[in-house]
Design a protein around this motif. Structure first.
Motif, PDB file in Angstrom:
ATOM      1  N   ARG A  13       0.908  -1.075   0.210  1.00 51.21           N
ATOM      2  CA  ARG A  13      -0.001   0.058   0.053  1.00 51.21           C
ATOM      3  C   ARG A  13       0.976   1.413  -0.021  1.00 51.21           C
ATOM      4  NH1 ARG A  13      -4.233  -1.830   4.875  1.00 51.21           N
ATOM      5  NH2 ARG A  13      -5.211  -3.495   3.945  1.00 51.21           N
ATOM      6  N   HIS A  14       2.180   0.944   0.138  1.00 51.95           N
ATOM      7  CA  HIS A  14       2.899   2.227   0.435  1.00 51.95           C
ATOM      8  C   HIS A  14       4.343   2.353  -0.409  1.00 51.95           C
ATOM      9  CE1 HIS A  14       0.539   2.798   4.053  1.00 51.95           C
ATOM     10  NE2 HIS A  14       0.550   1.659   4.402  1.00 51.95           N
ATOM     11  N   THR A  15       4.253   1.457  -1.349  1.00 51.91           N
ATOM     12  CA  THR A  15       5.386   1.154  -2.164  1.00 51.91           C
ATOM     13  C   THR A  15       5.107   1.631  -3.650  1.00 51.91           C
ATOM     14  OG1 THR A  15       5.360  -0.978  -2.377  1.00 51.91           O
ATOM     15  CG2 THR A  15       6.883  -0.199  -0.901  1.00 51.91           C
ATOM     16  N   SER A  16       5.836   2.215  -4.556  1.00 52.69           N
ATOM     17  CA  SER A  16       5.457   2.730  -5.909  1.00 52.69           C
ATOM     18  C   SER A  16       5.175   1.365  -6.808  1.00 52.69           C
ATOM     19  CB  SER A  16       6.324   3.594  -6.496  1.00 52.69           C
ATOM     20  OG  SER A  16       7.837   3.192  -6.620  1.00 52.69           O
ATOM     21  N   TRP A  50      13.205   3.774   7.149  1.00 52.67           N
ATOM     22  CA  TRP A  50      12.432   4.959   6.753  1.00 52.67           C
ATOM     23  C   TRP A  50      12.253   4.929   5.300  1.00 52.67           C
ATOM     24  CZ3 TRP A  50      12.733   8.948  10.366  1.00 52.67           C
ATOM     25  CH2 TRP A  50      13.504   8.653  11.514  1.00 52.67           C
ATOM     26  N   ILE A  51      10.890   5.340   4.704  1.00 52.66           N
ATOM     27  CA  ILE A  51      10.392   5.757   3.595  1.00 52.66           C
ATOM     28  C   ILE A  51       9.804   7.004   3.426  1.00 52.66           C
ATOM     29  CG2 ILE A  51       9.892   3.065   3.198  1.00 52.66           C
ATOM     30  CD1 ILE A  51       6.860   3.412   3.464  1.00 52.66           C
ATOM     31  N   GLY A  52       9.738   7.321   2.306  1.00 51.02           N
ATOM     32  CA  GLY A  52       8.952   8.400   1.632  1.00 51.02           C
ATOM     33  C   GLY A  52       7.627   8.253   0.935  1.00 51.02           C
ATOM     34  N   ASN A  56      11.876   3.656  -5.378  1.00 54.93           N
ATOM     35  CA  ASN A  56      13.389   3.226  -5.294  1.00 54.93           C
ATOM     36  C   ASN A  56      13.623   2.082  -4.186  1.00 54.93           C
ATOM     37  OD1 ASN A  56      15.993   3.675  -6.765  1.00 54.93           O
ATOM     38  ND2 ASN A  56      16.314   4.082  -4.463  1.00 54.93           N
ATOM     39  N   LEU A  57      12.347   1.406  -4.094  1.00 45.24           N
ATOM     40  CA  LEU A  57      12.306   0.455  -2.929  1.00 45.24           C
ATOM     41  C   LEU A  57      11.545  -0.753  -3.529  1.00 45.24           C
ATOM     42  CD1 LEU A  57      13.016   0.099   0.018  1.00 45.24           C
ATOM     43  CD2 LEU A  57      10.568   0.863   0.354  1.00 45.24           C
ATOM     44  N   LEU A  58      12.186  -1.811  -3.121  1.00 45.27           N
ATOM     45  CA  LEU A  58      11.650  -3.149  -3.333  1.00 45.27           C
ATOM     46  C   LEU A  58      11.428  -3.857  -2.078  1.00 45.27           C
ATOM     47  CD1 LEU A  58      10.050  -5.225  -5.345  1.00 45.27           C
ATOM     48  CD2 LEU A  58      12.773  -6.361  -5.546  1.00 45.27           C
ATOM     49  N   ILE A  69       9.123   3.896   9.232  1.00 49.35           N
ATOM     50  CA  ILE A  69       8.631   5.052   9.533  1.00 49.35           C
ATOM     51  C   ILE A  69       8.503   5.828   8.209  1.00 49.35           C
ATOM     52  CG2 ILE A  69       9.303   7.310  10.550  1.00 49.35           C
ATOM     53  CD1 ILE A  69      10.802   5.843  12.618  1.00 49.35           C
ATOM     54  N   ALA A  70       7.098   6.426   8.354  1.00 48.37           N
ATOM     55  CA  ALA A  70       6.974   7.140   6.766  1.00 48.37           C
ATOM     56  C   ALA A  70       6.987   8.537   7.007  1.00 48.37           C
ATOM     57  CB  ALA A  70       5.480   6.481   6.214  1.00 48.37           C
TER      58      ALA A  70
END
Length: 291
Positions: A13-16, A50-52, A56-58, A69-70
């Protein structure tokens, strides 16, 4: 604690890429003070991710142990700093900073519009686009330590290179940064940024689930050219596919698994290595456990 803490929250739900298993704990702080208090209260042994915007994250299908932490939506202060500087907190979208800086009559920030993430993520990996790189414009950064202390550190305290940053010992994340640009004396910064964005829209699978560029560009070459030269455009494994528009992008279908993406990355690397002798290095960060 006034932020939102979720247990076993699916990171899809929180990754591109819209894939990824659950985080043990997923926290969205209500603001800066809330974030500091939350980090201070975590056990010293607790892993933190940490994520924004989740680009760029798998995240692997087994999910992430520890706490995620978002920052996007919490640390979003953005303002002018000095004659030609910008102060931006870590949760600010890079495209928003680019537009703000350009609107303030500053040149050199337009490339940030091509980075599909937040300032914090750009700082963590020295993100770049259109020939520009984040740390070339950093003057100083505000960092957070595990005990809740924060400090402003000059750029000289960090070692950085192409898509790589080494942090000083003890810090756990970025809170903000101050960037330096130049006055837009020609009045072309806004138009240049619009042209870059138009080119991006025409040559990249904008609107499709992806994580931006999958591989770093090798010295003197481009990952996309190498992948395309090996006949890999359109290659599919499960719900993941090498984009037919831009070969350095992997896109996903609904129902795709992180394992599909990771396997496709491995296959592309293997074919390019075999046919060209060049080892492609992933630009995306892979985290979590295999399901």
């Amino acid at each position: 604690m006034s932020g939102q803490l979720l247990i076993n929250e699916p990171l899809s739900r929180h990754t591109s890429w819209r894939v990824g298993g659950p985080a043990d704990r997923y926290y969205e702080p209500a603001g800066r003070d809330d974030l500091v208090d939350f980090v201070r209260g975590l056990p010293q042994s607790e892993p933190i991710l940490w994520i924004g915007l989740g680009s760029n994250l798998l995240v692997r299908d087994g999910g992430v142990r520890g706490t995620v932490i978002a920052l996007h939506g919490a640390l979003e202060e953005l303002q002018r700093h000095g004659d030609a500087g910008i102060h931006a907190e870590a949760g600010v979208h890079c495209a928003r900073m680019a537009k703000y800086a350009t609107g303030e009559g500053l040149a050199g920030a337009g490339f940030f519009a091509g980075i599909p993430g937040t300032v914090g993520g750009a700082l963590a990996m020295n993100a770049g686009a259109h020939g520009g790189e984040t740390w070339n414009h950093v003057h100083e950064v505000e960092v957070l330590y595990r005990d809740g202390r924060s400090a402003w550190l000059p750029r000289s305290e960090f070692r950085y290179g192409y898509r790589h940053v080494e942090w000083p010992q003890g810090m756990v994340g970025f809170l903000a940064a101050r960037f330096g640009f130049t006055p837009d004396t020609t009045g072309t910064a806004a138009q240049d940024m619009k042209q870059w964005l138009a080119k991006r829209k025409a040559t990249q699978p904008v609107g499709k689930p992806s994580a931006g560029s999958t591989f770093r560009n090798p010295p003197g070459d481009h990952a996309a050219r190498l992948i395309e030269s090996c006949g890999l455009k359109g290659l599919r494994l499960g719900g993941a596919q090498v984009s037919e528009l831009h070969a350095n992008f992997i896109i996903t279908d609904e129902g795709a698994l992180a394992a599909d993406v990771e396997a496709l990355i491995a296959q592309v690397r293997g074919v390019v290595r075999e046919k060209t002798g060049i080892e492609l290095i992933p630009e995306v960060r892979v985290v979590g456990e295999v399901a």
